[in-house]
Design a protein around this motif. Structure first.
Motif, PDB file in Angstrom:
ATOM      1  N   THR A   1       2.367-146.121  62.798  1.00 17.84           N
ATOM      2  CA  THR A   1       3.297-144.995  62.795  1.00 17.84           C
ATOM      3  C   THR A   1       2.613-143.740  62.260  1.00 17.84           C
ATOM      4  N   HIS A   2       3.226-142.612  62.563  1.00 19.72           N
ATOM      5  CA  HIS A   2       2.856-141.318  61.991  1.00 19.72           C
ATOM      6  C   HIS A   2       4.063-140.748  61.261  1.00 19.72           C
ATOM      7  N   SER A   3       3.824-140.029  60.179  1.00 19.48           N
ATOM      8  CA  SER A   3       4.880-139.259  59.537  1.00 19.48           C
ATOM      9  C   SER A   3       4.929-137.873  60.169  1.00 19.48           C
ATOM     10  N   LEU A   4       6.131-137.416  60.463  1.00 23.31           N
ATOM     11  CA  LEU A   4       6.344-136.068  60.983  1.00 23.31           C
ATOM     12  C   LEU A   4       6.906-135.190  59.874  1.00 23.31           C
ATOM     13  N   ALA A   5       7.042-133.903  60.143  1.00 22.94           N
ATOM     14  CA  ALA A   5       7.678-133.022  59.168  1.00 22.94           C
ATOM     15  C   ALA A   5       9.067-133.545  58.820  1.00 22.94           C
ATOM     16  N   VAL A   6       9.742-134.092  59.806  1.00 25.15           N
ATOM     17  CA  VAL A   6      11.013-134.796  59.608  1.00 25.15           C
ATOM     18  C   VAL A   6      10.912-136.117  60.353  1.00 25.15           C
ATOM     19  N   GLY A   7      11.065-137.216  59.639  1.00 24.04           N
ATOM     20  CA  GLY A   7      11.073-138.519  60.286  1.00 24.04           C
ATOM     21  C   GLY A   7       9.691-139.036  60.656  1.00 24.04           C
ATOM     22  N   TYR A   8       9.678-139.908  61.647  1.00 26.59           N
ATOM     23  CA  TYR A   8       8.455-140.610  62.029  1.00 26.59           C
ATOM     24  C   TYR A   8       8.343-140.691  63.548  1.00 26.59           C
ATOM     25  N   GLU A   9       7.172-141.126  64.000  1.00 26.48           N
ATOM     26  CA  GLU A   9       6.974-141.493  65.395  1.00 26.48           C
ATOM     27  C   GLU A   9       5.952-142.622  65.437  1.00 26.48           C
ATOM     28  N   LEU A  10       5.938-143.363  66.534  1.00 26.69           N
ATOM     29  CA  LEU A  10       4.902-144.369  66.693  1.00 26.69           C
ATOM     30  C   LEU A  10       3.571-143.693  66.987  1.00 26.69           C
TER      31      LEU A  10
END
Length: 201
Positions: free
Chosen positions: A172-181
């Protein structure tokens, strides 16, 4: 090691290069690299210091105008030693980034990821979760962590700790808000269909 919000921003910008902690024993080791909420840091020095001998230079490097203010804001047990931690921002590539970008998964890589996810599930106090979280993040990228946690009936911080374990595996990656694969996470789900073993009773 975690920083407060303002300290995290200052450390990430290189304006803070020293931190002080009241610990019974040091929790970081000089010469090692640590992932923090200010980014990756290289700890260059860890030593116990006398609070009465703190200087203004120490305080400024820690982002405080005076030793008095620095000491007044320190959490922890005053009976514990005061540790001075000096660090620099890590400049070498984060190995997790390279891992996350690697989506060329052969059978051995898929089996190893599966083994490690199964271990996380087996150690969990709240049941198997790894593939569920991967599927949720795949379907809801950029959704706030508190909202994702609430959907599972969990507190936000324990949920975020679990997702960090997936990030450590490059999934996964962390985003400014939330996450993404990550590409690796997407490739794994495509190869396995997100299957999750049932936990034995």
């Amino acid at each position: 090691m975690r920083f407060t919000g303002p300290d995290a921003r200052a450390a990430a910008a290189g304006a803070v290069t020293v931190q002080f902690r009241r610990w019974a024993a040091p929790r970081v080791i000089a010469g090692r690299t640590y992932r923090t909420n200010a980014g990756r840091i290289d700890v260059t020095s860890v030593r116990a210091v006398d609070p009465a001998k703190l200087t203004k230079a120490d305080a400024r490097r820690a982002g405080r105008p005076s030793p008095e203010q620095l000491l007044s804001e320190l959490p922890g047990d005053p009976a514990h030693p005061l540790w001075r931690i000096e660090f620099t921002l890590a400049t070498d590539p984060d190995p997790r980034a390279a891992l996350a970008a690697d989506d060329a998964l052969d059978d051995a890589a898929v089996a190893e990821i599966t083994r490690r996810l199964d271990r996380l599930d087996a150690a969990s106090s709240h049941g198997p979760w790894t593939r569920q979280y991967l599927r949720t993040i795949a379907e809801q990228p950029g959704v706030r962590a508190p909202d994702l946690a609430a959907a599972y009936g969990r507190e936000t911080q324990p949920f975020k700790i679990d997702v960090r374990k997936l990030k450590n595996l490059g999934l996964t990656h962390s985003l400014a808000v939330g996450y993404e694969l990550s590409p690796r996470g997407r490739a794994y789900l495509e190869r396995t269909g997100g299957r999750q073993r049932s936990r034995r009773s």
